[in-house]
Design a protein around this motif. Structure first.
Motif, mmCIF file in Angstrom:
data_model
loop_
_atom_site.group_PDB
_atom_site.id
_atom_site.type_symbol
_atom_site.label_atom_id
_atom_site.label_comp_id
_atom_site.label_asym_id
_atom_site.label_seq_id
_atom_site.Cartn_x
_atom_site.Cartn_y
_atom_site.Cartn_z
ATOM 1 N N PRO A 43 0.989 -1.152 0.082
ATOM 2 C CA PRO A 43 0.201 -0.013 -0.413
ATOM 3 C C PRO A 43 0.865 1.528 0.314
ATOM 4 O O PRO A 43 1.883 1.611 0.632
ATOM 5 C CB PRO A 43 -0.799 -0.170 1.300
ATOM 6 N N GLN A 44 0.209 2.252 -0.674
ATOM 7 C CA GLN A 44 1.163 3.230 -0.820
ATOM 8 C C GLN A 44 0.655 4.620 -0.071
ATOM 9 O O GLN A 44 0.829 5.947 -0.158
ATOM 10 C CB GLN A 44 0.839 4.154 -1.739
ATOM 11 N N THR A 45 -0.795 4.647 0.836
ATOM 12 C CA THR A 45 -1.472 5.658 1.843
ATOM 13 C C THR A 45 -1.960 5.117 3.336
ATOM 14 O O THR A 45 -1.987 3.867 3.005
ATOM 15 C CB THR A 45 -2.573 6.644 1.279
ATOM 16 N N TYR A 46 -1.904 5.732 4.411
ATOM 17 C CA TYR A 46 -2.625 5.078 5.468
ATOM 18 C C TYR A 46 -4.255 4.296 4.948
ATOM 19 O O TYR A 46 -3.935 3.882 5.665
ATOM 20 C CB TYR A 46 -2.472 6.309 6.252
ATOM 21 N N GLU A 47 -5.158 5.109 4.081
ATOM 22 C CA GLU A 47 -5.928 4.557 4.336
ATOM 23 C C GLU A 47 -5.848 3.377 3.044
ATOM 24 O O GLU A 47 -7.193 2.654 3.373
ATOM 25 C CB GLU A 47 -6.801 5.993 3.379
ATOM 26 N N GLN A 48 -5.068 3.431 2.193
ATOM 27 C CA GLN A 48 -4.878 1.418 1.163
ATOM 28 C C GLN A 48 -5.070 0.528 3.108
ATOM 29 O O GLN A 48 -4.685 0.028 2.596
ATOM 30 C CB GLN A 48 -3.662 1.835 0.411
ATOM 31 N N PHE A 63 -2.944 -13.569 7.502
ATOM 32 C CA PHE A 63 -1.627 -11.747 7.352
ATOM 33 C C PHE A 63 -0.916 -12.022 7.981
ATOM 34 O O PHE A 63 -0.354 -12.269 9.278
ATOM 35 C CB PHE A 63 -3.008 -11.105 8.030
ATOM 36 N N MET A 64 -0.386 -11.675 7.246
ATOM 37 C CA MET A 64 1.447 -10.965 7.981
ATOM 38 C C MET A 64 1.867 -9.945 7.679
ATOM 39 O O MET A 64 1.558 -9.551 5.944
ATOM 40 C CB MET A 64 2.544 -12.751 7.739
ATOM 41 N N LEU A 65 2.351 -8.944 8.818
ATOM 42 C CA LEU A 65 2.969 -7.531 8.028
ATOM 43 C C LEU A 65 4.673 -8.021 7.946
ATOM 44 O O LEU A 65 5.033 -8.042 8.526
ATOM 45 C CB LEU A 65 2.391 -6.882 9.416
ATOM 46 N N LEU A 66 5.468 -7.321 6.658
ATOM 47 C CA LEU A 66 6.362 -7.622 6.424
ATOM 48 C C LEU A 66 7.339 -5.776 6.801
ATOM 49 O O LEU A 66 6.795 -5.451 6.109
ATOM 50 C CB LEU A 66 6.372 -8.105 5.067
ATOM 51 N N GLY A 67 8.139 -5.702 7.162
ATOM 52 C CA GLY A 67 8.792 -4.215 7.704
ATOM 53 C C GLY A 67 9.491 -4.585 7.124
ATOM 54 O O GLY A 67 10.076 -4.262 5.484
ATOM 55 N N ASN A 68 10.919 -4.570 7.296
ATOM 56 C CA ASN A 68 12.334 -4.677 6.841
ATOM 57 C C ASN A 68 13.113 -5.927 6.526
ATOM 58 O O ASN A 68 14.156 -5.951 6.027
ATOM 59 C CB ASN A 68 13.502 -3.641 7.017
ATOM 60 N N GLY A 69 12.327 -6.982 7.048
ATOM 61 C CA GLY A 69 12.624 -8.234 6.621
ATOM 62 C C GLY A 69 13.964 -8.580 7.273
ATOM 63 O O GLY A 69 14.169 -9.437 7.077
ATOM 64 N N SER A 70 14.382 -8.668 8.809
ATOM 65 C CA SER A 70 15.206 -8.150 8.915
ATOM 66 C C SER A 70 15.808 -8.890 10.160
ATOM 67 O O SER A 70 16.289 -9.834 10.939
ATOM 68 C CB SER A 70 15.771 -6.158 9.308
ATOM 69 N N ASN A 71 14.390 -9.892 11.268
ATOM 70 C CA ASN A 71 14.348 -10.274 12.285
ATOM 71 C C ASN A 71 13.598 -11.676 11.820
ATOM 72 O O ASN A 71 12.650 -11.538 12.692
ATOM 73 C CB ASN A 71 13.735 -9.294 13.309
ATOM 74 N N MET A 84 0.978 -8.392 4.010
ATOM 75 C CA MET A 84 1.329 -7.196 3.576
ATOM 76 C C MET A 84 2.713 -6.356 3.925
ATOM 77 O O MET A 84 2.962 -6.080 5.091
ATOM 78 C CB MET A 84 0.484 -5.600 4.576
ATOM 79 N N TYR A 85 3.389 -5.097 2.804
ATOM 80 C CA TYR A 85 4.628 -4.624 2.719
ATOM 81 C C TYR A 85 4.675 -3.316 3.183
ATOM 82 O O TYR A 85 3.706 -2.761 1.936
ATOM 83 C CB TYR A 85 5.389 -5.319 1.628
ATOM 84 N N MET A 86 5.699 -2.640 3.915
ATOM 85 C CA MET A 86 5.275 -0.978 3.967
ATOM 86 C C MET A 86 6.545 -0.561 3.494
ATOM 87 O O MET A 86 6.150 0.577 3.646
ATOM 88 C CB MET A 86 5.563 -0.878 5.558
ATOM 89 N N SER A 87 7.028 -1.094 2.281
ATOM 90 C CA SER A 87 7.726 -0.215 1.713
ATOM 91 C C SER A 87 8.007 0.622 1.449
ATOM 92 O O SER A 87 8.375 1.797 1.463
ATOM 93 C CB SER A 87 8.568 -1.160 0.366
ATOM 94 N N HIS A 88 6.852 1.709 0.833
ATOM 95 C CA HIS A 88 6.181 2.605 0.000
ATOM 96 C C HIS A 88 5.989 3.577 1.452
ATOM 97 O O HIS A 88 6.277 4.895 1.665
ATOM 98 C CB HIS A 88 5.356 2.480 -0.541
ATOM 99 N N LEU A 89 5.985 3.392 2.474
ATOM 100 C CA LEU A 89 4.850 4.331 3.521
ATOM 101 C C LEU A 89 7.071 4.566 4.303
ATOM 102 O O LEU A 89 6.981 3.806 5.405
ATOM 103 C CB LEU A 89 4.063 4.078 4.559
ATOM 104 N N SER A 90 7.906 5.409 3.890
ATOM 105 C CA SER A 90 8.849 5.562 4.173
ATOM 106 C C SER A 90 9.672 6.461 4.493
ATOM 107 O O SER A 90 10.451 6.981 4.445
ATOM 108 C CB SER A 90 10.099 4.557 3.888
ATOM 109 N N GLY A 103 5.879 4.060 9.088
ATOM 110 C CA GLY A 103 6.390 2.842 9.771
ATOM 111 C C GLY A 103 7.062 1.974 8.557
ATOM 112 O O GLY A 103 7.883 0.964 9.544
ATOM 113 N N GLY A 104 7.240 1.979 7.533
ATOM 114 C CA GLY A 104 7.959 1.613 6.681
ATOM 115 C C GLY A 104 9.211 1.840 6.313
ATOM 116 O O GLY A 104 10.632 1.791 5.862
ATOM 117 N N ALA A 105 9.846 3.182 7.388
ATOM 118 C CA ALA A 105 11.219 3.728 6.565
ATOM 119 C C ALA A 105 12.594 3.239 7.955
ATOM 120 O O ALA A 105 11.533 2.391 8.742
ATOM 121 C CB ALA A 105 11.076 5.151 7.374
ATOM 122 N N GLY A 106 13.316 3.124 7.079
ATOM 123 C CA GLY A 106 14.219 2.144 8.357
ATOM 124 C C GLY A 106 14.730 3.004 9.209
ATOM 125 O O GLY A 106 14.656 4.192 9.418
ATOM 126 N N ILE A 107 14.625 2.101 10.443
ATOM 127 C CA ILE A 107 15.244 2.906 11.853
ATOM 128 C C ILE A 107 16.461 3.758 11.286
ATOM 129 O O ILE A 107 16.927 4.746 11.844
ATOM 130 C CB ILE A 107 15.461 2.312 12.895
#
Length: 309
Positions: A43-48, A63-71, A84-90, A103-107
Motif C-alpha cells: 500500500p502507498q497511503t494510510y487509507e490503503q 495475514f502477515m505484516l512485513l517491515g524490513n525483513g530483518s528479524n 503486506m509490505y510497508m516499503s512505500h510508507l517510508s 512505519g516502513g522507513a528504516g530506523i
C-alpha cells in the motif's frame, strides 16, 4: 476465496502495480531465505493500509505484516494468505526537535535524518537493520539506548482497520516487546522526541557505534541479525561461543565465527538449514550450561512438506 479473487479486490484498493501473486519472500528478507507469499501487497497511503486490513478482517485470511525483513525467518514453503509490505510508507520529517518517521522507513534512515538536523537521541539506532514499525514492535535497542527512551507517540491501525493514537505510556515498552506486537497493530508512523545537539558530536558517536558493529558482526553474510534474546545473567553469544559452536551448522547455515550470536546464510542455506542450526544451538547450550535460549527472531510460514500436495 481464491488468491485471484483477493488479487482483484486488492488491485481495486492499491492498484495493479502494488499487488503480486506468488512473490518470493527471499527477495524481502535479510537472510535471503524464504518461499513464496500467496498474495503480496504494498500500500502507498494510510487509507490503503486501513482498507487492506478491513478487507482481510472481512475474509479472515492468514495475514502477515512485513517491515524490513530483518528479524524474520520465512520457511521454505512460503506464507499462506496475505503479506503486506510497508516499503512505500517510508518518509521521515523533522519539525523542531520532533522527528516523525513512517512505519516502513528504516530506523537507520531515521537516525541519519536526526543527524542531519543536529538532533540527538537516535544515535543508538544507526546500525539497527529494521523498519521503524519493527523497531516499535520490538522496542529495538543497541549500545545502551532503546526506542522507549525517545518515543513520544505512535499512529497505528488495529486488526479491524481502526486508527489509534498510542502515547508512550500506552505502548507497554519493555525488553524486546511492546503492545504493538501483542495486539497486532500496524504502525503508520512513530513520533520521536529528540534534543538539539552538536552535529559533529552526534556524527562521531554514530561513527564509533558503526565501527563497533561492523568490526564485531558478520555483515558480509546474510543473516537474521541477533538470533536469541539475552538470557538473564548471561550473554547468548558467550554461551554459544563457550559451547564450541562457532563454525558449525547445518547445510548452508553456520554459527558465525565472527560473532557467535549470529547464524549466517553462508552458502545458499534453506530455511530448514537455518532453523535446524538454531535447534542445534539451543540444544547444545541447554545441555552444556542448562540455559534455555529464547528466540529474538521470528519464524513464520510453512515447511515445504506441508504444501507438497
Amino acid at each position: 476465496m481464491t488468491n485471484m479473487m483477493i488479487y482483484n479486490e486488492l488491485t481495486a484498493i492499491c492498484g495493479e502495480n502494488n499487488v503480486f501473486i506468488d512473490e518470493p519472500m527471499s527477495h524481502h528478507t535479510l537472510t535471503k531465505i524464504g518461499g513464496k507469499a500467496d498474495v503480496f501487497v504494498t500500500p502507498q497511503t494510510y487509507e490503503q493500509v486501513a482498507d487492506v486490513v478491513r478487507l482481510n478482517a472481512n475474509y479472515h485470511l492468514p495475514f502477515m505484516l512485513l517491515g524490513n525483513g530483518s528479524n524474520m525467518i520465512v520457511k521454505d514453503g512460503g506464507v499462506r494468505g496475505l503479506v503486506m509490505y510497508m516499503s512505500h510508507l517510508s518518509s521521515v520529517r523533522v519539525e523542531g526537535t520532533q522527528l516523525t518517521a513512517q512505519g516502513g522507513a528504516g530506523i537507520i534512515h531515521a537516525a541519519q535524518i536526526a543527524l542531519e538536523h543536529s538532533l540527538t537521541g537516535l544515535e543508538f539506532a544507526c546500525g539497527i537493520p529494521g523498519s521503524v514499525g519493527g523497531a516499535m514492535v520490538m522496542n529495538a535497542g543497541a549500545y545502551g539506548g532503546e526506542v522507549k527512551d525517545v518515543i513520544d507517540h505512535v499512529k497505528a491501525v488495529t486488526p479491524t482497520g481502526d486508527l489509534v493514537i498510542l502515547n508512550k505510556e500506552d505502548l507497554a515498552l519493555d525488553y524486546r516487546t511492546s503492545i504493538i506486537g501483542k495486539k497486532h497493530y500496524i504502525v503508520l508512523e512513530a513520533v520521536f522526541k529528540l534534543e538539539k545537539g552538536d552535529a559533529a558530536e552526534i556524527k562521531e558517536k554514530m561513527a564509533d557505534l558503526t565501527y563497533r558493529r561492523e568490526s564485531k558482526q558478520p555483515l558480509e553474510y546474510p543473516s537474521v541479525g541477533s538470533v536469541f534474546k539475552r538470557p538473564p545473567g548471561y550473554f547468548a553469544g558467550k554461551l554459544i561461543q563457550d559451547s564450541g559452536l562457532q563454525g558449525k551448522g547445518v547445510g548452508g547455515a553456520e554459527v558465525s565465527t565472527k560473532h557467535a550470536g549470529f547464524i549466517v546464510n553462508k552458502n545458499n542455506a534453506t530455511a530448514a538449514d537455518y532453523i535446524a542450526t538454531i535447534d542445534m544451538v539451543r540444544e547444545t547450550v541447554k545441555q552444556t550450561f542448562g540455559v534455555e535460549l529464547e528466540l529474538e527472531a521470528k519464524i513464520v510460514g510453512e515447511d515445504l512438506t506441508e504444501t507438497a500436495d
